[in-house]
Design a protein around this motif. Structure first.
Motif, PDB file in Angstrom:
ATOM      1  N   PHE A 121      -5.951  10.113  23.201  1.00 33.60           N
ATOM      2  CA  PHE A 121      -7.227   9.967  23.978  1.00 33.60           C
ATOM      3  C   PHE A 121      -8.185  11.234  23.982  1.00 33.60           C
ATOM      4  N   THR A 122      -9.356  11.208  23.945  1.00 35.89           N
ATOM      5  CA  THR A 122     -10.462  12.032  24.109  1.00 35.89           C
ATOM      6  C   THR A 122     -10.959  11.812  25.473  1.00 35.89           C
ATOM      7  N   ASP A 123     -11.949  12.573  26.027  1.00 39.48           N
ATOM      8  CA  ASP A 123     -12.495  12.114  27.011  1.00 39.48           C
ATOM      9  C   ASP A 123     -13.068  10.825  27.335  1.00 39.48           C
ATOM     10  N   ASP A 124     -13.605  10.238  26.211  1.00 44.69           N
ATOM     11  CA  ASP A 124     -14.476   8.967  26.150  1.00 44.69           C
ATOM     12  C   ASP A 124     -13.924   8.105  24.959  1.00 44.69           C
ATOM     13  N   THR A 125     -12.642   8.206  24.278  1.00 44.77           N
ATOM     14  CA  THR A 125     -12.479   7.676  23.034  1.00 44.77           C
ATOM     15  C   THR A 125     -10.891   7.497  22.997  1.00 44.77           C
ATOM     16  N   MET A 126     -10.454   6.090  22.690  1.00 45.80           N
ATOM     17  CA  MET A 126      -9.051   5.961  22.210  1.00 45.80           C
ATOM     18  C   MET A 126      -8.808   5.992  20.587  1.00 45.80           C
TER      19      MET A 126
ATOM     20  N   SER B  50     -10.575   4.582  16.110  1.00 48.23           N
ATOM     21  CA  SER B  50     -11.135   5.080  17.187  1.00 48.23           C
ATOM     22  C   SER B  50     -12.265   3.979  17.948  1.00 48.23           C
ATOM     23  N   VAL B  51     -11.976   3.742  19.245  1.00 52.26           N
ATOM     24  CA  VAL B  51     -13.001   2.878  20.087  1.00 52.26           C
ATOM     25  C   VAL B  51     -13.194   3.666  21.342  1.00 52.26           C
TER      26      VAL B  51
ATOM     27  N   GLY C 220      -3.663  -5.274  21.219  1.00 51.12           N
ATOM     28  CA  GLY C 220      -2.846  -5.480  19.912  1.00 51.12           C
ATOM     29  C   GLY C 220      -3.880  -5.220  18.826  1.00 51.12           C
ATOM     30  N   VAL C 221      -3.255  -4.636  17.811  1.00 47.30           N
ATOM     31  CA  VAL C 221      -3.741  -4.079  16.330  1.00 47.30           C
ATOM     32  C   VAL C 221      -4.952  -4.906  16.107  1.00 47.30           C
ATOM     33  N   SER C 222      -4.671  -6.362  16.164  1.00 49.94           N
ATOM     34  CA  SER C 222      -5.729  -7.364  15.547  1.00 49.94           C
ATOM     35  C   SER C 222      -6.966  -7.327  16.511  1.00 49.94           C
ATOM     36  N   THR C 223      -6.821  -6.966  17.794  1.00 50.66           N
ATOM     37  CA  THR C 223      -7.953  -6.644  18.603  1.00 50.66           C
ATOM     38  C   THR C 223      -8.796  -5.355  17.928  1.00 50.66           C
ATOM     39  N   LEU C 224      -8.068  -4.617  17.752  1.00 47.74           N
ATOM     40  CA  LEU C 224      -8.647  -3.135  17.161  1.00 47.74           C
ATOM     41  C   LEU C 224      -9.362  -3.370  16.058  1.00 47.74           C
ATOM     42  N   LEU C 225      -8.740  -4.205  15.059  1.00 46.20           N
ATOM     43  CA  LEU C 225      -9.123  -4.277  13.639  1.00 46.20           C
ATOM     44  C   LEU C 225     -10.285  -5.171  13.905  1.00 46.20           C
ATOM     45  N   ARG C 226     -10.545  -6.129  14.789  1.00 46.48           N
ATOM     46  CA  ARG C 226     -11.671  -7.050  14.854  1.00 46.48           C
ATOM     47  C   ARG C 226     -12.932  -6.228  15.292  1.00 46.48           C
ATOM     48  N   MET C 227     -12.853  -5.294  16.125  1.00 45.32           N
ATOM     49  CA  MET C 227     -14.004  -4.444  16.677  1.00 45.32           C
ATOM     50  C   MET C 227     -14.657  -3.723  15.787  1.00 45.32           C
TER      51      MET C 227
END
Length: 89
Positions: free
Chosen positions: A27-32, A43-44, A82-89
């Motif tokens: 994590f950063t202050d505002d990012t995962m 990065s989200v 889940g990975v699938s959630t991140l890849l859909r964003m």
């Protein structure tokens, strides 16, 4: 499709699915930032995950792999991604 082609296609899907596991989270202050097992990083903004946004740094660090690495869980804040959630964003 011939039987041989189906077998190749199935093997390809198995490989892709194993490539889509999580290798680490930071994590950063505002990012995962999630590192995938194939070397990619996703990065989200934490704004997309209010539970993580509002969590303490200690709570964010307290994660574990779930479902053989295709997801991560933060039990302290009841958050699963889940990975699938991140890849859909």
């Amino acid at each position: 499709m011939r039987h041989r082609d189906l077998e190749k296609w199935y093997e390809h899907l198995k490989q892709r699915s194993s490539d889509r596991s999580i290798g680490g989270v930071r994590f950063t202050d505002d990012t995962m930032i999630v590192r995938l097992s194939d070397g990619r990083e996703v990065s989200v903004p934490l704004e997309w995950f209010p539970g993580l946004r509002d969590a303490t740094p200690e709570q964010r660090r307290n994660w574990r792999f779930i479902a053989k690495g295709i997801g991560v869980q933060w039990e302290d804040i009841d958050e699963d991604i889940g990975v699938s959630t991140l890849l859909r964003m």
